[in-house]
Scaffold this motif. Sequence first.
Motif, mmCIF file in Angstrom:
data_model
loop_
_atom_site.group_PDB
_atom_site.id
_atom_site.type_symbol
_atom_site.label_atom_id
_atom_site.label_comp_id
_atom_site.label_asym_id
_atom_site.label_seq_id
_atom_site.Cartn_x
_atom_site.Cartn_y
_atom_site.Cartn_z
ATOM 1 N N ALA A 83 96.116 70.458 140.012
ATOM 2 C CA ALA A 83 97.144 70.800 140.996
ATOM 3 C C ALA A 83 97.733 69.556 141.638
ATOM 4 O O ALA A 83 98.930 69.521 141.968
ATOM 5 N N ASP A 84 96.902 68.519 141.825
ATOM 6 C CA ASP A 84 97.398 67.302 142.466
ATOM 7 C C ASP A 84 98.372 66.537 141.576
ATOM 8 O O ASP A 84 99.179 65.742 142.055
ATOM 9 N N ASP A 141 108.005 70.710 133.455
ATOM 10 C CA ASP A 141 108.312 71.075 132.075
ATOM 11 C C ASP A 141 107.209 71.990 131.541
ATOM 12 O O ASP A 141 106.023 71.675 131.666
ATOM 13 N N LEU A 142 107.605 73.096 130.945
ATOM 14 C CA LEU A 142 106.644 74.072 130.425
ATOM 15 C C LEU A 142 106.948 74.358 128.964
ATOM 16 O O LEU A 142 108.087 74.669 128.600
ATOM 17 N N GLU A 143 105.928 74.253 128.138
ATOM 18 C CA GLU A 143 106.042 74.647 126.737
ATOM 19 C C GLU A 143 105.092 75.801 126.470
ATOM 20 O O GLU A 143 103.918 75.738 126.824
ATOM 21 N N ILE A 144 105.629 76.830 125.826
ATOM 22 C CA ILE A 144 104.838 77.993 125.426
ATOM 23 C C ILE A 144 104.797 78.001 123.908
ATOM 24 O O ILE A 144 105.836 78.172 123.252
ATOM 25 N N ARG A 166 107.804 77.385 119.405
ATOM 26 C CA ARG A 166 107.636 76.696 120.681
ATOM 27 C C ARG A 166 108.836 77.007 121.577
ATOM 28 O O ARG A 166 109.985 76.815 121.165
ATOM 29 N N ASN A 167 108.570 77.480 122.774
ATOM 30 C CA ASN A 167 109.602 77.712 123.770
ATOM 31 C C ASN A 167 109.437 76.681 124.880
ATOM 32 O O ASN A 167 108.342 76.521 125.432
ATOM 33 N N PHE A 168 110.515 75.975 125.195
ATOM 34 C CA PHE A 168 110.470 74.884 126.166
ATOM 35 C C PHE A 168 111.389 75.190 127.343
ATOM 36 O O PHE A 168 112.572 75.500 127.156
ATOM 37 N N LEU A 169 110.830 75.118 128.543
ATOM 38 C CA LEU A 169 111.591 75.398 129.761
ATOM 39 C C LEU A 169 111.463 74.227 130.731
ATOM 40 O O LEU A 169 110.382 73.651 130.875
ATOM 41 N N ARG A 170 112.551 73.915 131.413
ATOM 42 C CA ARG A 170 112.543 72.861 132.427
ATOM 43 C C ARG A 170 112.603 73.463 133.825
ATOM 44 O O ARG A 170 112.982 74.611 134.012
ATOM 45 N N ASP A 171 112.200 72.659 134.794
ATOM 46 C CA ASP A 171 112.287 73.019 136.218
ATOM 47 C C ASP A 171 111.503 74.292 136.543
ATOM 48 O O ASP A 171 111.966 75.150 137.301
ATOM 49 N N VAL A 172 110.336 74.414 135.955
ATOM 50 C CA VAL A 172 109.435 75.530 136.261
ATOM 51 C C VAL A 172 108.501 75.074 137.373
ATOM 52 O O VAL A 172 107.834 74.037 137.244
ATOM 53 N N ASP A 173 108.456 75.807 138.476
ATOM 54 C CA ASP A 173 107.617 75.354 139.587
ATOM 55 C C ASP A 173 106.142 75.652 139.313
ATOM 56 O O ASP A 173 105.789 76.460 138.447
ATOM 57 N N TRP A 174 105.291 74.988 140.057
ATOM 58 C CA TRP A 174 103.845 75.063 139.852
ATOM 59 C C TRP A 174 103.316 76.480 140.013
ATOM 60 O O TRP A 174 102.471 76.925 139.228
ATOM 61 N N GLN A 175 103.791 77.193 140.987
ATOM 62 C CA GLN A 175 103.307 78.559 141.233
ATOM 63 C C GLN A 175 103.670 79.489 140.079
ATOM 64 O O GLN A 175 102.881 80.363 139.710
ATOM 65 N N THR A 176 104.837 79.292 139.505
ATOM 66 C CA THR A 176 105.217 80.099 138.344
ATOM 67 C C THR A 176 104.304 79.787 137.169
ATOM 68 O O THR A 176 103.852 80.696 136.458
#
Length: 207
Positions: A85-86, A42-45, A11-21
């Motif tokens: 998206a909302d 917050d994004l988890e891969i 599991r890779n966890f990233l913070r502050d990832v914007d919606w478009q990314t």
Amino acid sequence: MTTIELAVEQRNFLRDVDWQTYLALSDTTDRAGCRLTYDQGDLEIMTPSMPHERYGTMIGRMVERYSEIFDIEIRSVASTTFRRADMHRGFEADEAYYVQNAERIRGISQVELEIHPPPDLVVEIEISRSAIDKMSLFAAMGIPELWRYNRESLEVYCLKNQTYASAATSEVFPGFPLKYAEHLLGLQLTSNETTLIRQFARHCESL
């Protein structure tokens, strides 16, 4: 970026990832089976292991067999990407199904959660712990029922007043033999999968 790497999965966890990314990543076709979960920056891969996939597939086969035996219309949407998206939230489940709302998405090739209902049931395999509070995410997105399997127990949660409550039975599939399914899942890694599904079918037919 925080990486949690185990023998079973990564599991890779990233913070502050914007919606478009997140949109660009989730629309990428070349991501080798990775599942993305996005919760307001917050994004988890997650890269599932073979046991993870086998447990999910086994539960999927049991759900499909149960629906055939009891003539229940379902729409399997597996690990389809669902996004709001909302809300700036999105997920890809291990397994997911439309049951009560199966007819409402008949003929629809792309579900838009701002317009269409979410899946009635989401199945999550938890061999390792997610860095994202998925129960809160699923509740916010209005998933009526969640099944979680952690290699020991198959737990059911039903959405009540915008939060999940533990349940002894499924509301989406009333009568589904959860404890027997849990027993068979415990045998999955050392037994023939087709044999286990036949045993599950015979058990259901005897109900």
